[in-house]
Design a protein around this motif. Structure first.
Motif, PDB file in Angstrom:
ATOM      1  N   LYS A  57       0.824  -1.211   0.000  1.00 27.84           N
ATOM      2  CA  LYS A  57       0.000   0.000   0.000  1.00 27.84           C
ATOM      3  C   LYS A  57       0.854   1.255   0.000  1.00 27.84           C
ATOM      4  N   ALA A  58       1.982   1.176   0.723  1.00 23.80           N
ATOM      5  CA  ALA A  58       2.877   2.331   0.778  1.00 23.80           C
ATOM      6  C   ALA A  58       3.800   2.365  -0.438  1.00 23.80           C
ATOM      7  N   GLY A  59       3.723   1.313  -1.258  1.00 23.37           N
ATOM      8  CA  GLY A  59       4.571   1.247  -2.439  1.00 23.37           C
ATOM      9  C   GLY A  59       5.935   0.652  -2.165  1.00 23.37           C
ATOM     10  N   VAL A  60       6.116   0.135  -0.954  1.00 18.64           N
ATOM     11  CA  VAL A  60       7.413  -0.431  -0.587  1.00 18.64           C
ATOM     12  C   VAL A  60       7.504  -1.864  -1.107  1.00 18.64           C
ATOM     13  N   ILE A  61       8.593  -2.181  -1.748  1.00 18.90           N
ATOM     14  CA  ILE A  61       8.820  -3.568  -2.162  1.00 18.90           C
ATOM     15  C   ILE A  61       9.746  -4.201  -1.133  1.00 18.90           C
ATOM     16  N   PHE A  62       9.290  -5.279  -0.496  1.00 15.95           N
ATOM     17  CA  PHE A  62      10.133  -6.002   0.459  1.00 15.95           C
ATOM     18  C   PHE A  62       9.882  -7.474   0.209  1.00 15.95           C
ATOM     19  N   CYS A  63      10.838  -8.142  -0.362  1.00 12.01           N
ATOM     20  CA  CYS A  63      10.604  -9.537  -0.735  1.00 12.01           C
ATOM     21  C   CYS A  63      11.928 -10.280  -0.800  1.00 12.01           C
ATOM     22  N   PRO A  64      11.839 -11.624  -0.909  1.00 12.69           N
ATOM     23  CA  PRO A  64      13.064 -12.386  -1.092  1.00 12.69           C
ATOM     24  C   PRO A  64      13.803 -11.913  -2.342  1.00 12.69           C
ATOM     25  N   PHE A  65      15.104 -11.999  -2.277  1.00  8.27           N
ATOM     26  CA  PHE A  65      15.911 -11.521  -3.395  1.00  8.27           C
ATOM     27  C   PHE A  65      15.540 -12.230  -4.693  1.00  8.27           C
ATOM     28  N   SER A  66      15.325 -13.567  -4.588  1.00 10.71           N
ATOM     29  CA  SER A  66      15.055 -14.318  -5.819  1.00 10.71           C
ATOM     30  C   SER A  66      13.737 -13.896  -6.459  1.00 10.71           C
ATOM     31  N   GLU A  67      12.796 -13.501  -5.616  1.00 15.69           N
ATOM     32  CA  GLU A  67      11.523 -13.023  -6.160  1.00 15.69           C
ATOM     33  C   GLU A  67      11.729 -11.673  -6.863  1.00 15.69           C
ATOM     34  N   ALA A  68      12.542 -10.831  -6.240  1.00 18.81           N
ATOM     35  CA  ALA A  68      12.825  -9.527  -6.834  1.00 18.81           C
ATOM     36  C   ALA A  68      13.510  -9.697  -8.183  1.00 18.81           C
ATOM     37  N   ALA A  69      14.387 -10.703  -8.266  1.00 18.39           N
ATOM     38  CA  ALA A  69      15.103 -10.927  -9.522  1.00 18.39           C
ATOM     39  C   ALA A  69      14.122 -11.275 -10.638  1.00 18.39           C
ATOM     40  N   ARG A  70      13.037 -11.972 -10.257  1.00 19.78           N
ATOM     41  CA  ARG A  70      12.042 -12.335 -11.273  1.00 19.78           C
ATOM     42  C   ARG A  70      11.070 -11.195 -11.547  1.00 19.78           C
ATOM     43  N   GLU A  71      10.679 -10.498 -10.492  1.00 21.61           N
ATOM     44  CA  GLU A  71       9.599  -9.526 -10.666  1.00 21.61           C
ATOM     45  C   GLU A  71      10.057  -8.083 -10.858  1.00 21.61           C
ATOM     46  N   HIS A  72      11.251  -7.778 -10.404  1.00 25.40           N
ATOM     47  CA  HIS A  72      11.756  -6.405 -10.581  1.00 25.40           C
ATOM     48  C   HIS A  72      13.161  -6.425 -11.165  1.00 25.40           C
ATOM     49  N   PRO A  73      13.315  -7.140 -12.295  1.00 27.78           N
ATOM     50  CA  PRO A  73      14.685  -7.308 -12.812  1.00 27.78           C
ATOM     51  C   PRO A  73      15.367  -5.977 -13.122  1.00 27.78           C
ATOM     52  N   GLU A  74      14.561  -4.949 -13.492  1.00 23.85           N
ATOM     53  CA  GLU A  74      15.190  -3.669 -13.862  1.00 23.85           C
ATOM     54  C   GLU A  74      15.921  -3.046 -12.669  1.00 23.85           C
ATOM     55  N   LEU A  75      15.322  -3.170 -11.466  1.00 24.45           N
ATOM     56  CA  LEU A  75      15.960  -2.606 -10.264  1.00 24.45           C
ATOM     57  C   LEU A  75      17.221  -3.400  -9.901  1.00 24.45           C
ATOM     58  N   ILE A  76      17.106  -4.715 -10.003  1.00 26.29           N
ATOM     59  CA  ILE A  76      18.248  -5.566  -9.664  1.00 26.29           C
ATOM     60  C   ILE A  76      19.399  -5.280 -10.632  1.00 26.29           C
ATOM     61  N   LYS A  77      19.035  -5.199 -11.906  1.00 22.20           N
ATOM     62  CA  LYS A  77      20.060  -4.997 -12.920  1.00 22.20           C
ATOM     63  C   LYS A  77      20.783  -3.673 -12.678  1.00 22.20           C
ATOM     64  N   ARG A  78      20.028  -2.682 -12.273  1.00 24.39           N
ATOM     65  CA  ARG A  78      20.586  -1.348 -12.105  1.00 24.39           C
ATOM     66  C   ARG A  78      21.471  -1.258 -10.856  1.00 24.39           C
ATOM     67  N   TYR A  79      21.050  -1.904  -9.780  1.00 27.48           N
ATOM     68  CA  TYR A  79      21.748  -1.658  -8.508  1.00 27.48           C
ATOM     69  C   TYR A  79      22.642  -2.800  -8.014  1.00 27.48           C
ATOM     70  N   LEU A  80      22.386  -4.023  -8.471  1.00 24.08           N
ATOM     71  CA  LEU A  80      23.197  -5.131  -7.967  1.00 24.08           C
ATOM     72  C   LEU A  80      24.671  -4.926  -8.340  1.00 24.08           C
ATOM     73  N   GLY A  81      25.525  -4.959  -7.364  1.00 22.11           N
ATOM     74  CA  GLY A  81      26.952  -4.783  -7.631  1.00 22.11           C
ATOM     75  C   GLY A  81      27.364  -3.328  -7.808  1.00 22.11           C
ATOM     76  N   SER A  82      26.414  -2.410  -7.632  1.00 25.55           N
ATOM     77  CA  SER A  82      26.758  -1.001  -7.837  1.00 25.55           C
ATOM     78  C   SER A  82      27.515  -0.446  -6.629  1.00 25.55           C
ATOM     79  N   VAL A  83      27.390  -1.071  -5.483  1.00 30.27           N
ATOM     80  CA  VAL A  83      28.100  -0.600  -4.291  1.00 30.27           C
ATOM     81  C   VAL A  83      29.241  -1.561  -3.937  1.00 30.27           C
ATOM     82  N   VAL A  84      28.949  -2.843  -4.056  1.00 32.48           N
ATOM     83  CA  VAL A  84      29.991  -3.855  -3.848  1.00 32.48           C
ATOM     84  C   VAL A  84      30.142  -4.617  -5.164  1.00 32.48           C
TER      85      VAL A  84
END
Lengths: 481, 247
Positions: free
Chosen positions: A146-173
């Protein structure tokens, strides 16, 4: 004074109460690490192709890296081919409600004191639980959605929000960052993902519990938190493991990204199995945690209470890129028996008027070795950067050690860097003074230790202060002796 | 209240107390005077239960119990209080919290309900005021950054809160100026009661002008060599400890 030493011994030698094992069938990958295993993990997780690609690149890099040896810890060589890199409770399929979770797993979480249910609503905590390598259930998805917050297992995020993962994964480490980060990037199995949209103050405390259960497995979780412009999130992780005679490896990577005016508060209560009194068994906790204050006026705050693990190797860090961004590190690390900890932080000041605070409290008992290692680096661009560091150590008994390794590099003359350090010992006279006022030795030690850690405990979210206090007590039971 | 019979105590193989006898009845104030190294502080620490002392022979009975068998915290809960010569600092532990925990552990031992925060704060404020202690000190860490006089007054404050049956004051007058001495002594005098006894250990007669003892004992080389009324203290002050040794 012999008797007094015995008292210190008794107080710090209490048993690890989370050392039970849950008997459930698990689906385990064969031991060993190669590109086929990595492909298997990626396939089991139904990952998009770019992730497999990321993993393979990381694996190839890792093969050419050598394990770091600069930390003040000692352990026999790890055979990375003897570890199973994937273990999941059998019949794991996406779950829609708590009723579908294996009752054995739920029992485990109950014993850990994590009610994966509505009770947490009262506390305002949303929980994701990672059991071995797989995320079991994420509570309160709807409230968060409802607040628009995505909080989920990483593997689910990889399937459902690949654009965010692609953009940020490895961007800090980046996967090439260090030996353990590269290993994690190749084989990570699950973890938590969180995205807080622009201007949103996350309505709940987010929390993840990590539990290693299966034998001969490593746990390699990956956590990625992104706080978009002007948002706020407080995230908390806890960890436990069963008692085992052999050492188990835990090599996690946590990446935080705070955009303009965003704030991330990240708290850890680390209670992996520390091994027994003689140093047998226990978790090797080799973790890379780093946050990027990407935008101006952003803030990242790390708070950790480290009581578990046979060896801890961990430096939650902040890269202060945005102007006026703020980095904080509050840490309590306890080593008892034969535990070793080499922990601290790095504060990298890049933006103008950036500010960092480091408060580290190390407590050593038994034959524990506790090192603070910290780097404050002020780049040429960081005009008027400020740092304040305070590193205090406390010794309980005569057979433990504490060490401080502060590094300061300043390339800008306008910087202000302050460092304070102290070492104290819980003395027999102090304990006698407390005894004489009617306090038991256990209560006296706990009172003195809490007094010592007060500033750091005060940074924890309210819901977890009590848990942290209890944990401190349990970790030090049997330490006076 | 307290009986000590033929007490012989050594520390690291060296005899410190060499056959000490003492009896204190309820409501009495006894003063022990003696030169440095005569064993006064050893006696105080031993009574409170400090480790590191070997009792070779003799016995100590406190309210019918064998005191030497009790852990120091049990002695404290049973009403034995030691005002330390050198009070310890407890950084990060607020005096208020420390003392409330302490009082409630004593109360639990006496089967009394624990005192709530508010009731305790009222009690603490009132007792601190009587000792002219700055109320800010109550929120600070125990003895940390306290002046010498504040530390001593804090010991008396703790005594006033815990209301012991047997209070041992170990050189409480050392390092106090005359005004502080008066405040401390009046704190002690207020606590005088029929069922409460005091053992006042001091090097100088000065304190005994303010806390009038029923008995004065002179300690020399691990033994009580002379006992008398309060006038013995004056005699000692005039003639010095050498007088006892020679006589």
């Amino acid at each position: 004074m012999q008797e007094n030493s015995d008292i210190i011994g008794e107080v710090t030698s209490q048993d690890y109460k989370y050392g039970f094992e849950t008997l459930i069938e698990s689906d385990c990958a064969p031991v060993g690490l190669n590109e086929e295993i990595i492909a298997l993990i990626s396939e089991r997780k139904q990952e998009p192709a770019f992730l497999l690609d990321f993993r393979i690149k990381a694996f190839r890099t890792w093969k050419n890296l050598t394990e770091p040896s600069w930390a003040f810890v000692k352990y026999p060589p790890i055979d990375y081919q003897a570890i199973s890199y994937y273990s999941a409770p059998k019949n794991h399929k996406p779950l829609n409600s708590l009723e579908e979770v294996d009752p054995e797993i739920l029992k485990t979480y109950e014993r850990l004191g994590i009610p994966l249910n509505e009770q947490k609503v009262l506390a305002g905590v949303a929980v994701d639980a990672v059991f071995d390598s797989v995320s079991v259930y994420t509570t309160f998805k709807e409230t968060l959605a409802k607040a628009g917050v995505i909080f989920c297992p990483f593997s689910e995020a990889a399937r459902e929000h690949p654009e965010l993962i692609k953009r940020y994964l490895g961007s800090v480490v980046p996967y090439s960052d260090n030996f353990f980060a590269a290993l994690n990037s190749a084989v990570f199995t699950d973890g938590s993902f969180c995205y807080v949209p622009r201007g949103v103050r996350c309505p709940l405390e987010l929390s993840t519990y990590f539990r290693i259960n299966a034998k001969n497995t490593g746990q390699f979780e990956r956590t990625l938190i992104i706080a978009d412009e002007g948002s706020y999130v407080s995230y908390m992780e806890g960890c436990t493991a069963p008692k085992r005679d052999e050492n188990q490896l835990h090599a996690a990577v946590v990446e935080l990204v705070a955009l303009e005016k965003a704030q991330i508060k990240y708290s850890t209560i680390q209670n992996w199995y520390p091994g027994d009194k003689d140093g047998k068994g226990g978790i090797y906790n080799f973790v890379t945690k780093r946050g990027l204050c990407a935008g101006p006026d952003s803030k990242i705050s790390w708070t950790q209470v480290e009581t578990g693990s046979a060896i801890t190797w961990k430096y939650p860090s902040c890269i202060l890129k945005g102007d006026r961004s703020v980095g904080e590190f509050y840490s309590v690390a306890i080593t008892n028996h034969k535990q070793q900890a080499d922990t601290g932080t790095k504060m990298i000041h890049i933006g103008k008027d950036t500010k960092s605070t480091i408060v580290s409290k190390g407590i050593s008992a038994g034959e524990g070795q506790n090192s603070y290692r910290g780097l404050v680096k002020i780049l040429k661009s960081a005009t008027n950067a400020r740092n304040f560091s305070q590193c205090d150590s406390m010794l309980i008994g005569d057979n433990c050690g504490t060490h401080t390794f502060p590094y300061i590099e300043t390339k800008n003359p306008t910087a202000t860097v302050e460092h304070e350090a102290s070492t104290s010992k819980i003395g027999e006279d102090q304990l006698f003074y407390c005894n004489q006022r009617g306090l038991s030795t256990e209560d006296a030690v706990s009172m003195i230790v809490h007094g010592f850690c007060k500033e750091v405990l005060g940074e924890l979210p309210m819901e977890f202060v009590l848990e942290a206090r209890k944990l401190l007590e349990v970790s030090l039971e049997g330490s006076v002796g | 209240m307290l009986q000590i019979k033929n007490l012989v105590v050594s520390v690291e193989g060296k005899k410190i107390l060499k056959g000490l006898n003492l009896e204190i009845r309820a409501g009495e104030i006894h003063a022990i005077m003696g030169a440095n190294g005569s064993g006064k502080s050893t006696l105080a620490h031993l009574l409170a239960g400090k480790e590191g002392y070997e009792v070779e022979s003799g016995e100590i009975t406190y309210q019918g119990m064998n005191l030497l068998e009790l852990d120091p915290e049990i002695r404290a809960r049973a009403g034995v209080f030691l005002a330390f010569q050198y009070p310890l600092e407890l950084p990060g532990v607020s005096l208020n919290y420390f003392l409330r925990t302490s009082l409630n552990s004593v109360r639990a031992h006496r089967n009394l309900e624990p005192l709530g925060v508010r009731e305790f704060n009222d009690l603490l404020k009132e007792r601190a005021k009587a000792l002219e202690l700055d109320p800010d000190l109550l929120q600070r860490s125990v003895n940390e950054g306290f002046s010498g006089g504040e530390k001593k007054r804090n010991e008396i404050l703790q005594m006033a809160i815990l209301e012991p049956q047997l209070a041992i004051l170990d050189e409480t007058d050392s390092g106090l100026d005359i005004d502080a001495l008066r405040v401390v002594a009046s704190g002690v005098n207020k606590l005088r009661a029929k069922d409460r006894s005091f053992l006042v250990i001091t090097h100088y007669q000065r304190l005994l002008n303010y806390i009038i003892p029923d008995y004065v004992h002179v300690m020399l080389d691990g033994k009580i060599v002379r006992s008398g009324g309060k006038e013995l203290a004056f005699e000692l002050e005039q003639k010095g400890y050498g007088w006892i040794a020679e006589s």
